[in-house]
Design an enzyme around this catalytic site. Structure first.
Site, short mmCIF file in Angstrom:
data_model
loop_
_atom_site.label_atom_id
_atom_site.label_comp_id
_atom_site.label_asym_id
_atom_site.label_seq_id
_atom_site.Cartn_x
_atom_site.Cartn_y
_atom_site.Cartn_z
NE ARG A 28 5.20 -24.98 3.00
CZ ARG A 28 6.15 -24.21 2.49
NH1 ARG A 28 6.53 -24.37 1.21
NH2 ARG A 28 6.73 -23.27 3.21
CE1 TYR B 17 9.39 -22.55 -7.27
CE2 TYR B 17 10.72 -22.30 -5.30
CZ TYR B 17 9.48 -22.36 -5.90
OH TYR B 17 8.34 -22.24 -5.16
CG ASP C 173 -5.37 -4.84 -0.59
OD1 ASP C 173 -4.35 -5.15 0.06
OD2 ASP C 173 -5.69 -3.66 -0.81
CG ASN D 93 8.70 -20.28 3.08
OD1 ASN D 93 8.72 -21.46 2.75
ND2 ASN D 93 8.88 -19.28 2.22
CD GLU D 94 11.67 -20.07 -0.01
OE1 GLU D 94 11.44 -20.92 -0.88
OE2 GLU D 94 11.60 -18.84 -0.24
CD GLU E 47 7.77 -22.62 -1.70
OE1 GLU E 47 8.32 -21.97 -2.62
OE2 GLU E 47 7.41 -22.12 -0.63
CG HIS F 194 -1.91 -1.10 1.26
ND1 HIS F 194 -2.51 -1.53 2.42
CD2 HIS F 194 -2.39 -1.88 0.27
CE1 HIS F 194 -3.33 -2.53 2.14
NE2 HIS F 194 -3.27 -2.76 0.84
CG ASN G 36 10.66 -24.23 -0.29
OD1 ASN G 36 10.16 -25.31 -0.01
ND2 ASN G 36 10.22 -23.10 0.25
#
Length: 498
Positions: free
Chosen positions: A99, A331, A74, A188-189, A401, A61, A329
């Site tokens: 998850r 990628y 939002d 997380n991470e 992930e 925002h 995780n």
């Protein structure tokens, strides 16, 4: 008679070869299949039903120009309103696990246990109970980057006491949801979170202090995880019989050449991005390589002590062995080389990137996703799994992930199917050929969702979401049906062993 004997033998051998080939393409019978999401990326309902403001609400925002398309979470996929439909999508996918993460500010609007928002608690209880009714196990992430804004005003993850606030929050989660949840991950991470949120300033809250704040954040996250783990072991393990683990994130780092310098650089790169998170929780301290490197540079740069915080003996004991499994995780792969002429700048530049001293690149032949950082090199996942096995003594590993990004509107997502095929084949090879104790795979993500500063320009979902439609219509893609077949058969259609 002899001809019949040899014919029969040939038939038997042929059948055995077929069965062996099929067996080689199948995962162990108890292998876990799942799919992932996170609260801020899918829930929406950012200021309703008693939820407090979190750092991503505030960041998007306040600084919409820092988001690729100026958007925010939002509404996102409106999973707060459409959670039943999402549970049905998971059920129809045929996986056994889902998850998702808890929004800290939805449960504790001011970040502390002084006031618990029952509407938020009921929302998660409804999801968990619906999953269980469909024989789907929840794997719950306690914190996925959406810190309550009130806690940022107290210093966020740069304040060591945040570890205690997190442990209090985690304790409440164990009390509220633990009777139904048997698999938990904590933060997380931490590496990605600390590097982007407190190092580059790319993520909320946008702190740009790479060579100092990044390490303070990692220090606090390590203590936060360990404290939450010890609380579970001491107060909940016997009754709830669950498991708790950390979430690691890393690219595989491949050397550019077979030279000693390049090979050493690639190994050191893994110690920086994986070791800085995993070593404290497995061995009780940072990797010695990073301790020495940052300590020496800090001294040369005029610091009175190392920029890398030092763990006390009590903290080392708290952290060591604080895991039941490791969640990974993964990628992509980077090719790494030493930074040229680094000695000329390392005395004047305080930076995590200078500290770790490697420069990433990639092979132009690797397929490119919508995300500029994401290229497909499936063997990198197998290599990473083996590295974890070798360094940490064969731990149980969930892949929580792994995914491929594309633009909006691609339903015939053959590139994503190819990515999944290649990576699952390498998971299977790691399991059956390398004896890696990899016990499950979760695709990221179930839905096209909000991707942090990429907004809605890089979409990872198995399911398309029409963000122009107020109803956020969901449409499964080709990859959804491919992954459904893999999960239901527990096998791949093709995976030569080599």
């Amino acid at each position: 008679m002899r001809a019949h004997y040899y014919l029969g033998l040939a038939i038997i051998l042929s059948v055995l070869n077929i069965l062996e080939a099929k067996c080689k393409k199948c995962f162990p019978p108890d292998f876990i299949w799942g799919v992932s999401s996170s609260a801020y990326q899918v829930e929406g309902a950012w200021n309703t039903s008693g939820k407090g403001e979190n750092i991503w609400d505030w960041y998007t925002h306040t600084y919409p120009e820092k988001i690729a398309d100026g958007n925010n979470g939002d509404i996102a996929t409106d999973s707060y309103g459409k959670w039943r439909e999402d549970v049905e999508l998971v059920r129809d996918l045929g996986v056994g696990f889902y998850r998702f993460s808890l929004s800290w500010a939805r449960i504790l609007p001011d970040g502390t246990t002084g006031y618990v928002n029952q509407a938020g608690v009921d929302y998660y209880l409804n999801i968990i109970k619906a999953l269980k009714e469909h024989h789907i196990e929840p794997l719950v992430t306690i914190y996925h980057w959406d810190l309550p804004l009130t806690l940022l005003h107290q210093g966020g993850w740069l304040n060591k006491t945040m570890a205690d606030r997190f442990a209090e929050y985690a304790t409440l989660c164990f009390e509220l949801f633990g009777p139904y949840v048997k698999h938990w991950v904590t933060v997380n991470e931490p590496y990605i979170h600390c590097y982007n949120a407190y190092g580059t300033g790319l993520h909320a809250p946008g702190v740009n202090e790479s060579g100092t704040a990044t390490y303070k954040c990692l220090y606090t996250c390590a203590l936060a995880h360990a404290k939450a783990y010890r609380v579970y072991q001491g107060r909940f393990k016997e009754q709830q019989n669950g498991q708790v683990g950390p979430v690691l994130a890393c690219s595989w780092f491949a050397p550019l050449t077979n030279s000693t310098e390049d090979v050493l650089t690639a190994e050191n790169a893994l110690l920086w991005d994986l070791g800085l998170v995993a070593d404290p929780l497995v061995h009780g301290n940072w990797p010695q390589t990073t301790i020495d490197r940052i300590g020496n540079l800090s001294s040369l740069q005029g610091f009175n002590s190392s920029r890398l915080p030092e763990f006390s003996d009590k903290e080392k004991l708290l952290m060591k062995g604080s895991y039941d499994f490791l969640a990974l995780n993964y990628y992509t792969t980077d090719i790494v080389t030493p930074i040229p002429n680094v000695s000329s700048i390392e005395l004047t530049t305080i930076s995590y990137d200078i500290d770790k001293n490697f420069s990433p690149s990639y092979d132009p032949k690797w397929p490119q996703a919508a995300s500029p950082w994401l290229r497909s090199n499936p063997i990198g996942l197998r290599n990473t799994l083996n590295w974890l096995k070798d360094r940490y003594g064969g731990p149980r590993i969930f892949i929580t992930e792994n995914g491929w990004s594309e633009k909006q509107g691609i339903l015939n997502d053959t590139a994503r199917v190819d990515y999944i095929k290649g990576h699952l084949c390498n998971v299977l090879r790691a399991s059956r050929m390398d004896n890696v104790n990899v016990i499950g795979y979760f695709y990221w993500s179930l839905l096209n969702s909000y991707e942090w500063t990429a907004g809605y320009t890089e979409l990872f979902g198995l399911v398309e979401v029409d963000f122009q439609n107020p109803d956020r219509t969901r449409t499964p893609k080709e990859s959804y049906y491919y992954y459904k077949n893999v999960a239901e058969t527990n096998c791949l259609d093709y995976c030569p062993f080599r």
